[in-house]
Write an enzyme that holds these catalytic residues in place. Structure first.
Site, mmCIF file in Angstrom:
data_model
loop_
_atom_site.group_PDB
_atom_site.id
_atom_site.type_symbol
_atom_site.label_atom_id
_atom_site.label_comp_id
_atom_site.label_asym_id
_atom_site.label_seq_id
_atom_site.Cartn_x
_atom_site.Cartn_y
_atom_site.Cartn_z
ATOM 1 N N HIS A 98 0.882 -1.168 0.000
ATOM 2 C CA HIS A 98 0.000 0.000 0.000
ATOM 3 C C HIS A 98 0.923 1.222 0.000
ATOM 4 C CE1 HIS A 98 -2.250 -3.002 2.421
ATOM 5 N NE2 HIS A 98 -3.357 -2.457 1.977
ATOM 6 N N ASP A 101 2.423 1.958 3.315
ATOM 7 C CA ASP A 101 3.408 1.024 3.896
ATOM 8 C C ASP A 101 4.830 1.470 3.616
ATOM 9 O OD1 ASP A 101 1.137 -0.592 4.190
ATOM 10 O OD2 ASP A 101 1.604 -1.777 2.396
#
Ligand code: XLS
Ligand code: NI
Ligand code: NI
Length: 436
Positions: A98, A101
């Site tokens: 993501h 992240d």
């Protein structure tokens, strides 16, 4: 070097070395194709690199020496190095992430995007160095407090707009890193109570959002595969992309079915009270099997425990369905799985991935034999043989209506071809294949 261990090697099923593969032998041919191509294992950045082991009741437990004394963008840079060393040592040739992240989220979208650009540069370098590829990218449009009421299904149009900007950037990054797919997991797209929810508008908006993404992909010439990842509940009480069947009919309703496939997660199947085999079969039968988030749930718990897969029965049946479908093309097996809180040592990351990779490799080996021998397929053929000739063939060919069928059964006391289902026999045969 961040990990003490050397590259993990295959030592075979008799090995007692915890840092060795027992079943996963990357280059070994199974049904004429190297195991690594059947399986296409991927590391989930969020669980393996970013997660700290917090839960609702407790603080972080993970011991990660590389995180010590560094913060923000510097920490994010180091984590890129850690991630790629880890994947190289594990023989993981793909990863998924993501946006949130990989780089620190800023106060504004400009700030966040600038951070992303810095880290994507680093990731790109490491990808070139190692040959490791991006399986799919995605945007985290659920953690930030602005997404409290959902992203594209939020009652607040500003939030819809913000989510669009975020997904736009995440798609650009995925394209830049040559990702073979892009995932839409519903995050908080769902509701807690219908007392305050305009479900029709929210679902229309979700579809509008996906259409905008399809348009933008054309605009920037992003050729990766779009996936919807179904999940029935958590974080909301009722998630809109409940399961494979719901997602398929949602996509059909809005004419989006040509643009999407499904990314199915084992634990989400469990939460939907389906087997993962059911979910995979359903997607496959509808030509929409895309990719797999390989983890496992706990049947005694009602939430997404995201455990590393160790259930050989389940991995066998999943790989069987994948082989039956003809394999995953753009997709792979992404370990959307996290080590348990008490598995806090760095080496536990390796041990957990070895367990997961071996479980799927063993499942593949067994499934390949089952497929080669066509045991289940032969049984299916004989079980449904009545549709190949006579009245059954006429039904399939659309040559008879209720009147003809009524005439056909008139005077018949016993039906000709009711045969036993042979469930127990088939389950025993499956056991024989598993045990060998
Ligand atoms: C959460 C989901 C998520 C997706 C990516 O339950 O599995 O991790 O895979 O957003
Ligand atoms: Ni997932
Ligand atoms: Ni999940």
């Amino acid at each position: 070097m961040y990990f003490k261990q050397e590259k993990i090697k295959y030592e075979g099923s008799k090995s007692l070395n915890p840092f060795a593969f027992k079943y996963y032998n990357a280059e070994e041919l199974v049904l004429g194709k190297p195991m690594k191509e059947h399986l296409k294992f991927s590391m989930a950045y969020w669980h393996t690199i970013s997660a700290q082991g917090t839960d609702m009741f407790g603080e972080a437990t993970m011991q990660r020496h590389w995180d010590q004394g560094v913060e923000g963008i510097e920490r994010a840079k180091i984590r890129v190095k850690v991630a790629f060393e880890f994947m190289e040592k594990m023989g993981l040739e793909y990863f998924c992430f993501h946006d949130a992240d990989i780089a620190p989220v800023g106060e504004t979208i400009e700030e966040t995007n600038a951070n992303l650009d810095i880290i994507v540069d680093e990731i790109e370098k490491e990808m070139k160095r190692t040959g490791i590829k991006l399986l799919w990218g995605t945007a985290n449009a659920f953690s930030n407090k602005r997404y409290v009421n959902g992203a594209s299904t939020s009652p607040n149009a500003d939030v819809f707009a913000y989510a669009a900007a975020q997904v736009k950037k995440a798609m650009e990054i995925t394209k830049r890193l040559n990702g073979s797919g892009y995932v839409f997991w519903g995050g908080r797209e769902g509701y807690e109570t219908l007392l305050n929810t305009d479900m029709a508008l929210e679902q229309d908006n979700l579809a509008r959002f996906l259409k905008l993404a399809v348009d933008y992909a054309k605009e920037i010439d992003f050729k990766g595969q779009f996936y919807i990842e179904p999940k029935p509940k958590e974080p909301t009480k009722h998630q809109y992309d409940f399961d494979a069947a719901t997602a398929v009919s949602f996509l059909r309703k809005y004419n989006l079915n040509k643009n999407f496939k499904l990314n199915l997660e084992t634990n989400h199947a469990t939460l939907a009270t389906h087997t993962m085999q059911h979910e995979v079969r359903y997607a496959a039968d509808n030509g929409m099997l895309g990719s797999i988030d390989a983890n496992q749930g706990d049947l005694l718990l009602g939430w997404d425990t995201d455990q590393f897969p160790t259930d050989i029965y389940e991995s066998t049946l999943i790989m069987y369905e994948v082989l039956r479908y003809g394999g995953l093309t753009t997709g792979g097996l992404n370990f959307d799985a996290r080590v348990r809180r008490p598995s806090f040592k760095e080496e536990d990351l390796m041990l957990a991935h070895i367990a997961g990779m071996d479980t799927y490799a063993a499942g593949l080996r067994i499934a390949a034999k089952l497929w080669e021998d066509q045991v289940l397929e032969k049984n299916l053929a004989s079980r449904y043989a009545s549709y190949k000739t006579g009245i059954g063939k006429k039904i399939v060919d659309g040559q008879v209506g209720f009147k003809e069928l009524d005439a056909y059964v008139k005077g018949k006391k016993e039906l000709d071809k009711n045969e036993p289902g042979r469930q127990e026999v088939l389950e025993s045969i499956l056991n024989q294949y598993i045990i060998g």
